[in-house]
Design a protein around this motif. Sequence first.
Motif, PDB file in Angstrom:
ATOM      1  N   GLY A  92      -0.636   9.869  -2.072  1.00  0.00           N
ATOM      2  CA  GLY A  92      -1.773  10.363  -1.542  1.00  0.00           C
ATOM      3  C   GLY A  92      -2.956   9.536  -1.753  1.00  0.00           C
ATOM      4  N   GLU A  93      -2.756   9.267  -3.215  1.00  0.00           N
ATOM      5  CA  GLU A  93      -3.938   8.490  -3.855  1.00  0.00           C
ATOM      6  C   GLU A  93      -4.021   7.139  -3.154  1.00  0.00           C
ATOM      7  OE1 GLU A  93      -3.907  10.508  -8.319  1.00  0.00           O
ATOM      8  OE2 GLU A  93      -3.345   8.670  -8.080  1.00  0.00           O
ATOM      9  N   HIS A  94      -2.871   6.426  -3.032  1.00  0.00           N
ATOM     10  CA  HIS A  94      -2.743   5.144  -2.415  1.00  0.00           C
ATOM     11  C   HIS A  94      -3.250   5.352  -0.880  1.00  0.00           C
ATOM     12  CE1 HIS A  94      -1.059   2.832  -5.358  1.00  0.00           C
ATOM     13  NE2 HIS A  94      -0.120   3.644  -5.693  1.00  0.00           N
ATOM     14  N   ARG A  95      -3.086   6.215  -0.237  1.00  0.00           N
ATOM     15  CA  ARG A  95      -3.375   6.370   1.127  1.00  0.00           C
ATOM     16  C   ARG A  95      -4.859   6.635   1.439  1.00  0.00           C
ATOM     17  NH1 ARG A  95       2.084   8.639   3.989  1.00  0.00           N
ATOM     18  NH2 ARG A  95       2.496   6.624   4.703  1.00  0.00           N
ATOM     19  N   ASP A  96      -5.458   7.285   0.350  1.00  0.00           N
ATOM     20  CA  ASP A  96      -6.869   7.785   0.594  1.00  0.00           C
ATOM     21  C   ASP A  96      -7.926   6.600   0.234  1.00  0.00           C
ATOM     22  OD1 ASP A  96      -9.376   8.979   0.355  1.00  0.00           O
ATOM     23  OD2 ASP A  96      -8.735  10.491  -1.340  1.00  0.00           O
TER      24      ASP A  96
END
Length: 82
Positions: free
Chosen positions: A29-33
Amino acid sequence: MYSIYVAVCKHKRLYVGTTKTYRLATRMGEHRDPSCVATRWTTKYPVIQFVCTFPVGDRARTLRAEHNLTERLMGIYGLDAV
């Protein structure tokens, strides 16, 4: 336990990363945010899709496996693509 994950990013780039297995969903999720600067690579080349994840073991073993996988993918797709 640690896991390795591989993401396909924009402009035909790949990203190989590691994290503690229990944090895998959070890390993805951090990579996609876009508001979270997870890494310089995925900030420059946003993640399109995560293509595989797999548990490896302790941190040292996981880092060796990540390094080996990254080198193999660089051999296939080129140094600038991984």
